[in-house]
Scaffold this active site. Structure first.
Site, PDB file in Angstrom:
ATOM      1  N   GLY A  85       0.920  -1.200   0.098  1.00 57.17           N
ATOM      2  CA  GLY A  85       0.065   0.003   0.206  1.00 57.17           C
ATOM      3  C   GLY A  85       0.810   1.160   0.083  1.00 57.17           C
ATOM      4  O   GLY A  85       2.057   1.300   0.191  1.00 57.17           O
ATOM      5  N   GLY A  87       2.677   3.844   1.410  1.00 56.60           N
ATOM      6  CA  GLY A  87       3.134   4.221   2.848  1.00 56.60           C
ATOM      7  C   GLY A  87       3.855   5.572   3.044  1.00 56.60           C
ATOM      8  O   GLY A  87       4.092   5.990   4.120  1.00 56.60           O
ATOM      9  N   LYS A 108       3.806  12.629  -2.630  1.00 54.80           N
ATOM     10  CA  LYS A 108       4.561  11.678  -2.276  1.00 54.80           C
ATOM     11  C   LYS A 108       5.469  12.294  -1.206  1.00 54.80           C
ATOM     12  O   LYS A 108       6.249  13.249  -1.567  1.00 54.80           O
ATOM     13  CB  LYS A 108       5.264  11.257  -3.603  1.00 54.80           C
ATOM     14  CG  LYS A 108       6.125   9.893  -3.295  1.00 54.80           C
ATOM     15  CD  LYS A 108       6.787   9.495  -4.563  1.00 54.80           C
ATOM     16  CE  LYS A 108       7.813   8.172  -4.438  1.00 54.80           C
ATOM     17  NZ  LYS A 108       8.445   7.710  -5.950  1.00 54.80           N
ATOM     18  N   ASP A 120       8.847   6.215   7.909  1.00 54.48           N
ATOM     19  CA  ASP A 120       8.442   7.372   8.326  1.00 54.48           C
ATOM     20  C   ASP A 120       7.478   8.120   7.545  1.00 54.48           C
ATOM     21  O   ASP A 120       7.032   9.307   7.822  1.00 54.48           O
ATOM     22  CB  ASP A 120       9.648   8.428   8.582  1.00 54.48           C
ATOM     23  CG  ASP A 120      10.457   8.581   7.510  1.00 54.48           C
ATOM     24  OD1 ASP A 120       9.890   8.190   6.334  1.00 54.48           O
ATOM     25  OD2 ASP A 120      11.685   9.302   7.750  1.00 54.48           O
ATOM     26  N   GLY A 121       7.087   7.686   6.284  1.00 49.72           N
ATOM     27  CA  GLY A 121       6.073   8.313   5.374  1.00 49.72           C
ATOM     28  C   GLY A 121       6.855   9.513   4.808  1.00 49.72           C
ATOM     29  O   GLY A 121       6.047  10.259   3.961  1.00 49.72           O
ATOM     30  N   ARG A 171       3.020  13.838  -7.873  1.00 50.06           N
ATOM     31  CA  ARG A 171       3.136  12.871  -9.068  1.00 50.06           C
ATOM     32  C   ARG A 171       2.072  12.877  -9.817  1.00 50.06           C
ATOM     33  O   ARG A 171       0.952  12.796  -9.214  1.00 50.06           O
ATOM     34  CB  ARG A 171       3.700  11.654  -8.281  1.00 50.06           C
ATOM     35  CG  ARG A 171       3.671  10.265  -9.647  1.00 50.06           C
ATOM     36  CD  ARG A 171       4.226   9.327  -9.034  1.00 50.06           C
ATOM     37  NE  ARG A 171       3.424   8.666  -8.067  1.00 50.06           N
ATOM     38  CZ  ARG A 171       4.074   7.509  -7.404  1.00 50.06           C
ATOM     39  NH1 ARG A 171       5.073   7.201  -7.512  1.00 50.06           N
ATOM     40  NH2 ARG A 171       3.161   6.883  -6.209  1.00 50.06           N
ATOM     41  N   ARG A 178      -1.805  -0.959  -9.977  1.00 48.50           N
ATOM     42  CA  ARG A 178      -0.456  -1.820 -10.026  1.00 48.50           C
ATOM     43  C   ARG A 178      -0.839  -3.151 -10.297  1.00 48.50           C
ATOM     44  O   ARG A 178      -1.993  -3.618  -9.707  1.00 48.50           O
ATOM     45  CB  ARG A 178       0.497  -1.573  -8.923  1.00 48.50           C
ATOM     46  CG  ARG A 178       0.909  -0.104  -8.688  1.00 48.50           C
ATOM     47  CD  ARG A 178       0.707   0.153  -7.094  1.00 48.50           C
ATOM     48  NE  ARG A 178       0.735   1.408  -6.844  1.00 48.50           N
ATOM     49  CZ  ARG A 178       1.837   2.182  -6.558  1.00 48.50           C
ATOM     50  NH1 ARG A 178       3.166   1.713  -6.840  1.00 48.50           N
ATOM     51  NH2 ARG A 178       1.865   3.378  -6.313  1.00 48.50           N
ATOM     52  N   ASP A 247       4.750  -4.404  -7.357  1.00 46.42           N
ATOM     53  CA  ASP A 247       3.917  -3.048  -7.042  1.00 46.42           C
ATOM     54  C   ASP A 247       4.338  -1.902  -7.577  1.00 46.42           C
ATOM     55  O   ASP A 247       3.740  -0.592  -7.487  1.00 46.42           O
ATOM     56  CB  ASP A 247       3.961  -2.964  -5.505  1.00 46.42           C
ATOM     57  CG  ASP A 247       5.510  -2.999  -4.938  1.00 46.42           C
ATOM     58  OD1 ASP A 247       6.328  -3.818  -5.128  1.00 46.42           O
ATOM     59  OD2 ASP A 247       6.142  -1.717  -4.579  1.00 46.42           O
ATOM     60  N   ASP A 257       7.352   4.969 -10.174  1.00 48.65           N
ATOM     61  CA  ASP A 257       8.321   4.507  -9.010  1.00 48.65           C
ATOM     62  C   ASP A 257       9.964   4.740  -9.235  1.00 48.65           C
ATOM     63  O   ASP A 257      10.755   3.908  -9.695  1.00 48.65           O
ATOM     64  CB  ASP A 257       8.176   3.242  -8.140  1.00 48.65           C
ATOM     65  CG  ASP A 257       7.873   3.452  -7.020  1.00 48.65           C
ATOM     66  OD1 ASP A 257       8.998   4.138  -6.340  1.00 48.65           O
ATOM     67  OD2 ASP A 257       6.997   2.998  -6.267  1.00 48.65           O
TER      68      ASP A 257
HETATM   69  P1  AMP Z   1       9.067   1.556  -3.383  1.00 50.66           P
HETATM   70  O1  AMP Z   1      10.405   0.617  -2.958  1.00 50.66           O
HETATM   71  O2  AMP Z   1       9.176   3.044  -3.317  1.00 50.66           O
HETATM   72  O3  AMP Z   1       8.159   0.686  -4.216  1.00 50.66           O
HETATM   73  O4  AMP Z   1       8.351   1.231  -1.777  1.00 50.66           O
HETATM   74  C1  AMP Z   1       7.819  -0.162  -1.370  1.00 50.66           C
HETATM   75  C2  AMP Z   1       6.790   0.215  -0.410  1.00 50.66           C
HETATM   76  O5  AMP Z   1       7.509   0.790   0.751  1.00 50.66           O
HETATM   77  C3  AMP Z   1       5.628   0.831  -0.472  1.00 50.66           C
HETATM   78  O6  AMP Z   1       4.689   0.404   0.047  1.00 50.66           O
HETATM   79  C4  AMP Z   1       5.962   2.268  -0.085  1.00 50.66           C
HETATM   80  O7  AMP Z   1       4.829   3.044  -0.067  1.00 50.66           O
HETATM   81  C5  AMP Z   1       6.708   2.023   1.145  1.00 50.66           C
HETATM   82  N1  AMP Z   1       7.543   2.819   1.368  1.00 50.66           N
HETATM   83  C6  AMP Z   1       8.935   3.420   0.843  1.00 50.66           C
HETATM   84  N2  AMP Z   1       9.295   4.187   1.435  1.00 50.66           N
HETATM   85  C7  AMP Z   1       8.674   4.659   2.741  1.00 50.66           C
HETATM   86  C8  AMP Z   1       8.698   5.628   3.666  1.00 50.66           C
HETATM   87  N3  AMP Z   1       9.699   6.302   3.815  1.00 50.66           N
HETATM   88  N4  AMP Z   1       7.707   5.333   4.746  1.00 50.66           N
HETATM   89  C9  AMP Z   1       6.778   4.605   4.625  1.00 50.66           C
HETATM   90  N5  AMP Z   1       6.577   3.654   3.641  1.00 50.66           N
HETATM   91  C10 AMP Z   1       7.356   3.685   2.422  1.00 50.66           C
HETATM   92 MG    MG Z   2       6.665   1.404  -5.166  1.00 48.93          MG
END
Ligand code: AMP
Ligand code: MG
Length: 488
Positions: A85, A87, A108, A120-121, A171, A178, A247, A257
Site C-alpha cells: 500500500g 506508505g 509523495k 516514516d512516510g 506525481r 499496479r 507493486d 516509482d
Molecule cells: P518502493 O520501494 O518505493 O516501491 O516502496 C515499497 C513500499 O514501501 C511501498 O509500500 C511504499 O509506500 C513503502 N515505502 C517506501 N518508503 C517509505 C517510507 N519512507 N515510509 C513509509 N513507507 C514507505
Molecule cells: Mg513502489
C-alpha cells in the site's frame, strides 16, 4: 486550483484507507513543471500563492480532493508481501487534462498512512529531484512515464544517513493501479474486488475493450503487449529501473516509482546501480525477463473472469503470456532498426544490431555516445575517428562499421535523410547519474537553477542545444556514480 473529478474514491472502502497529509512546518515551492501544468490546464502562478503551496505540500487539503492511500500487495525481489500500500504517498484526486485524459494527482512524501509499516512516510529532497529529472528525461525521450508537477520543501528534516531537507513531490500518472493491486485482492480470494478493479482499469484506461466479448483476456493481452513495448524503449536508451517489483508495475503501462533508477553511461549488460539489488535481479539485461515474470500474477488473478472453464482460462492466459518474448523482440528490433538508420527489414539486421552492442561492450564505450556517433551525416572514416573522442580502442568498431556500411548501401536513402532519422532516435542527452547528482548537490545548497536547466535540456534530448555540450558528455573518472539509492 484543481477541478477534481474522483472515481477511485468511489470504489469500496477496502480499496484504500482515507488519510490526511502530514502538516509541513514551513512549506516552500522549489520546483514547478510549467509544461505539465499547461497540459493539465492549471495556472502555474497559483503554485506560488498560499493556497497553491498549501495544496501541493499537504498543508491543506484542497477543495474537491478525497485523499486516500491505495491498498496493494506485491512481490518484492521475488518475495511475496501481502500488504504494502501507499506508505508515504496519497492520491489527492483525479483531474481531466487538456486532451480529455483522466490523470491522478498524487502527493509523495506526504506522511504516514496505515500502510507505512516501519517507514516514516517521508521523502527527502534528493530522491524528489532524481524523480523529477529522470521522469522528465523519459518523457522527453517519448517513453511513457509518470511525471512530477511540483516539488515543495517541507521545512522539516528527514533522517536517513543524516538529516536532509524534507520534500513533497506531486506525481501525475494516468492511474496508480499496479499489478500488486490485483495481487492484493486475489490473495484475499476477493474475486468481486478483482473484477471491480479490472472493470475500473478497462473503463478508465482501455475503454476500447468494453465492447469486447472477452474483455479480461483482451485486457491481459493488451497489457502484455504494451509492457513489452515499454521495456523495449527502456532497453534502447540504457535505462535501468532498479526496483521492478510487482507493486511498481503500473496498469497504465508507464514507468513508475523512481528509486535507484539510472541511465547507463558505459554499456554493460549486467549493470546494476541499486544499492539494495545485491543479486543483480534487476540488472539491465534481465529487465525484459523480469517484466514477463511480473505479468504472471496479474494473469493468475484474472483467471476466474477469462473463462468459466478453468482449464481453458489457464490455456488462454498461458498463450497470452507466452507471446511476451516475441512481442518484446519485435518491439525492440523495430526501435533498433531506426537507431541504426535502416528503413527496410532484411535478414541479418538482428545480428547487425547485436553486433553493434557487442562492439560497444568490447570497447568499453558509452552507449549513448556510440549510437549518436553513428548518427552523423559524416562519411564512414570520420565516424570511426569520432569514436576516438570517447573510447580508447577503435578496433571493435572498425569491422562493424564496415558491415553496417555495406548494409546501408542496399537501401537507396540519402545520408542526410538517414542521419536526421537516426538523430531522432538516438538521443544526445540522457539523465546521466553524475549530472543528476550535481543537480541534487546544488539544490542542497539552495541553488535549483541546475535542476531546471538539466530538465529543460533533457526535454529535447534529440536536439543539439547551445551551451549544453557538457550534458552530452560522459562523466570524468572522479564524477562517475557507481551506486544509487532508494532514498526511503
Ligand atoms: P518502493 O520501494 O518505493 O516501491 O516502496 C515499497 C513500499 O514501501 C511501498 O509500500 C511504499 O509506500 C513503502 N515505502 C517506501 N518508503 C517509505 C517510507 N519512507 N515510509 C513509509 N513507507 C514507505
Ligand atoms: Mg513502489
Amino acid at each position: 486550483m484543481f477541478s477534481f473529478d474522483n472515481t477511485y474514491a468511489k470504489l469500496p472502502n477496502r480499496f484504500y484507507a482515507r488519510v490526511q497529509p502530514r502538516t509541513p512546518s514551513n512549506p516552500k515551492p522549489v520546483i514547478r513543471n510549467v509544461e505539465l501544468a499547461r497540459e493539465l490546464e492549471l495556472d502555474i502562478d497559483a503554485f506560488l500563492d498560499d493556497a497553491g503551496v498549501a495544496a501541493l505540500s499537504g498543508l491543506r487539503v484542497p477543495e474537491g480532493a478525497a485523499p486516500l492511500a491505495m491498498a496493494y500487495a506485491g512481490h518484492q525481489f521475488g518475495v511475496w508481501v501481502p500488504s504494502l500500500g501507499d506508505g508515504r504517498a496519497l492520491l489527492l484526486g483525479e483531474i481531466i487534462d487538456r486532451h480529455g485524459r483522466r490523470r491522478d494527482i498524487h502527493l509523495k512524501g506526504s506522511g504516514k498512512t496505515p500502510f507505512s509499516r516501519q517507514g516514516d512516510g517521508k521523502m527527502w529532497l534528493g530522491p524528489a529531484i532524481r524523480e523529477y529529472i529522470v521522469s522528465e528525461a523519459l518523457h522527453g525521450l517519448g517513453i511513457p512515464t509518470t511525471r512530477s508537477l511540483a516539488v515543495m520543501e517541507t521545512g522539516d528534516p528527514v533522517y536517513r544517513e543524516r538529516a536532509f531537507p524534507g520534500a513533497v513531490l506531486t506525481r501525475v500518472g494516468n492511474a496508480h493501479v499496479r499489478v500488486g493491486t490485483f495481487e492484493y485482492f486475489a490473495a484475499r480470494n476477493d474475486d468481486a474486488a478483482v473484477k471491480l478493479l479490472a472493470d475500473y482499469v478497462i473503463s478508465r484506461l482501455y475503454p476500447e475493450l468494453i465492447e469486447s466479448d472477452r474483455p479480461y483476456i483482451e485486457l491481459l493481452r493488451t497489457l502484455i503487449k504494451r509492457q513489452a513495448e515499454l521495456i523495449a524503449q527502456w532497453m534502447s536508451v540504457g535505462f535501468i529501473h532498479g526496483v521492478m517489483n510487482t507493486d511498481n508495475v503500473s496498469l497504465a503501462v508507464e514507468t513508475i516509482d523512481f528509486g535507484p533508477c539510472a541511465f547507463m553511461d558505459i554499456y554493460s549488460p549486467g549493470r546494476v546501480f541499486s544499492s539494495i539489488d545485491s543479486t543483480g535481479r534487476y540488472s539491465f539485461s534481465l529487465q525484459p525477463s523480469i517484466a514477463h515474470l511480473n505479468l504472471l500474477p496479474l494473469a493468475r488473478s484474472l483467471l476466474p473472469f477469462i473463462d468459466d472453464d478453468r482449464k481453458r482460462a489457464i490455456q488462454l492466459a498461458q498463450d497470452a503470456l507466452d507471446a511476451f518474448p516475441d512481442t518484446y523482440d519485435l518491439a525492440y528490433e523495430d526501435i533498433a532498426h531506426k537507431k541504426l538508420g535502416l528503413y527496410e527489414w532484411k535478414a541479418g539486421d538482428k545480428d547487425l544490431a547485436s553486433d553493434f552492442l557487442g562492439a560497444v561492450r568490447f570497447a568499453n564505450a558509452d552507449l549513448t555516445l556510440s549510437y549518436r556517433t553513428i548518427s552523423t551525416d559524416q562519411p564512414l572514416s570520420l565516424k570511426c575517428e569520432d569514436f576516438a573522442a570517447f573510447c580508447e580502442d577503435l578496433g571493435p568498431f572498425e569491422d562493424w562499421l564496415y558491415d553496417w556500411h555495406r548494409r546501408l548501401r542496399s537501401e537507396k536513402v540519402c545520408s542526410r535523410e538517414r542521419g536526421e532519422m537516426m538523430r531522432r532516435h538516438n538521443p544526445l542527452y540522457i539523465a546521466r547519474n553524475h549530472q543528476v547528482q550535481k543537480a541534487i548537490d546544488k539544490a542542497l545548497d539552495g541553488d535549483f537553477s541546475y535542476v531546471h536547466w538539466l530538465a529543460k535540456v533533457l526535454s529535447q534530448p534529440f536536439t543539439e542545444q547551445d551551451g549544453a555540450e557538457s550534458l552530452a558528455q560522459m562523466p570524468l573518472k572522479h564524477e562517475v556514480v557507481h551506486e544509487t539509492y532508494c532514498g526511503t
